[in-house]
Design a protein around this motif. Structure first.
Motif, PDB file in Angstrom:
ATOM      1  N   TYR A   1      26.415 -27.832  -1.665  1.00 24.31           N
ATOM      2  CA  TYR A   1      27.128 -28.993  -2.194  1.00 24.31           C
ATOM      3  C   TYR A   1      28.219 -28.515  -3.135  1.00 24.31           C
ATOM      4  CZ  TYR A   1      24.116 -28.476  -6.339  1.00 24.31           C
ATOM      5  OH  TYR A   1      23.453 -27.984  -7.446  1.00 24.31           O
ATOM      6  N   THR A   2      29.284 -29.293  -3.192  1.00 26.87           N
ATOM      7  CA  THR A   2      30.398 -29.019  -4.085  1.00 26.87           C
ATOM      8  C   THR A   2      30.713 -30.293  -4.852  1.00 26.87           C
ATOM      9  OG1 THR A   2      31.339 -27.390  -2.584  1.00 26.87           O
ATOM     10  CG2 THR A   2      32.823 -28.309  -4.248  1.00 26.87           C
TER      11      THR A   2
ATOM     12  N   TYR B   1      32.574 -27.079  -8.639  1.00 26.57           N
ATOM     13  CA  TYR B   1      31.297 -26.395  -8.816  1.00 26.57           C
ATOM     14  C   TYR B   1      30.562 -26.452  -7.486  1.00 26.57           C
ATOM     15  CZ  TYR B   1      26.436 -25.670 -10.160  1.00 26.57           C
ATOM     16  OH  TYR B   1      25.153 -25.211 -10.234  1.00 26.57           O
ATOM     17  N   SER B   2      30.235 -25.302  -6.934  1.00 31.50           N
ATOM     18  CA  SER B   2      29.506 -25.245  -5.670  1.00 31.50           C
ATOM     19  C   SER B   2      28.176 -24.548  -5.879  1.00 31.50           C
ATOM     20  CB  SER B   2      30.309 -24.483  -4.615  1.00 31.50           C
ATOM     21  OG  SER B   2      31.473 -25.181  -4.287  1.00 31.50           O
ATOM     22  N   ASN B   3      27.203 -24.995  -5.122  1.00 28.80           N
ATOM     23  CA  ASN B   3      25.884 -24.385  -5.198  1.00 28.80           C
ATOM     24  C   ASN B   3      25.198 -24.565  -3.855  1.00 28.80           C
ATOM     25  OD1 ASN B   3      23.710 -23.044  -6.285  1.00 28.80           O
ATOM     26  ND2 ASN B   3      23.207 -24.603  -7.792  1.00 28.80           N
ATOM     27  N   ASP B   4      24.186 -23.767  -3.619  1.00 26.28           N
ATOM     28  CA  ASP B   4      23.364 -23.960  -2.440  1.00 26.28           C
ATOM     29  C   ASP B   4      21.923 -24.122  -2.885  1.00 26.28           C
ATOM     30  OD1 ASP B   4      24.399 -20.781  -2.222  1.00 26.28           O
ATOM     31  OD2 ASP B   4      22.249 -21.064  -2.422  1.00 26.28           O
ATOM     32  N   ILE B   5      21.160 -24.759  -2.020  1.00 25.93           N
ATOM     33  CA  ILE B   5      19.788 -25.081  -2.386  1.00 25.93           C
ATOM     34  C   ILE B   5      18.931 -25.139  -1.128  1.00 25.93           C
ATOM     35  CG2 ILE B   5      20.269 -27.561  -2.337  1.00 25.93           C
ATOM     36  CD1 ILE B   5      18.293 -27.826  -4.674  1.00 25.93           C
ATOM     37  N   ILE B   6      17.704 -24.709  -1.272  1.00 25.15           N
ATOM     38  CA  ILE B   6      16.722 -24.851  -0.201  1.00 25.15           C
ATOM     39  C   ILE B   6      15.741 -25.931  -0.638  1.00 25.15           C
ATOM     40  CG2 ILE B   6      14.861 -23.741   1.085  1.00 25.15           C
ATOM     41  CD1 ILE B   6      16.389 -21.089   0.707  1.00 25.15           C
ATOM     42  N   THR B   7      15.594 -26.939   0.210  1.00 29.32           N
ATOM     43  CA  THR B   7      14.649 -28.013  -0.078  1.00 29.32           C
ATOM     44  C   THR B   7      13.472 -27.911   0.890  1.00 29.32           C
ATOM     45  OG1 THR B   7      15.638 -29.636   1.422  1.00 29.32           O
ATOM     46  CG2 THR B   7      16.565 -29.494  -0.814  1.00 29.32           C
TER      47      THR B   7
END
Length: 125
Positions: free
Chosen positions: A32-33, A82-88
């Motif tokens: 997401y950004t 701001y960008s990030n990645d995530i594992i759900t």
């Protein structure tokens, strides 16, 4: 009357990354950004980004806040991304929270990050 916080613009983009997700193991990879536009005629300091993830099973967790206790300057009329990645653990999760910017030594502005979805394709109609 429009508040100072309401004058800031937030644009949120999300993407499901199928190539590294493993649904059989309940591992869903998203990026997401968040783009924040400073509409003011002055620079502001980014104080913090505080986000909560609510996974599909109802589990709530705090997401990493790399800006806490750091000064990051957002110039007048400029964007900050701001960008990030995530594992759900679920094909559908919700992220929400707030961004705090410091206008001056005594004025903190709280910009709400309205809930946004991290969702796999074709899950919702």
């Amino acid at each position: 009357m429009v508040s100072v916080a309401d004058s800031f613009t937030l644009i949120i983009d999300t993407e499901y990354v199928e190539e590294v997700s493993v649904p059989a193991q309940h591992r869903y990879f998203f990026t997401y950004t968040i783009t924040l536009t400073n509409p003011l005629s002055q620079s502001v300091n980014l104080s913090s980004i505080q986000l909560l993830l609510t996974d599909g099973d109802g589990t709530v967790s705090k997401l990493n806040n790399p800006f806490q206790d750091n000064d990051y300057l957002i110039s007048s009329q400029q964007d900050f991304c701001y960008s990030n990645d995530i594992i759900t653990h679920s094909p559908l999760s919700i992220v929400q929270g707030k961004i705090e910017v410091q206008l001056n030594a005594s004025e903190l502005v709280v910009i709400m990050v309205e809930p946004f979805r991290l969702v796999t394709p074709n899950l919702l109609h």
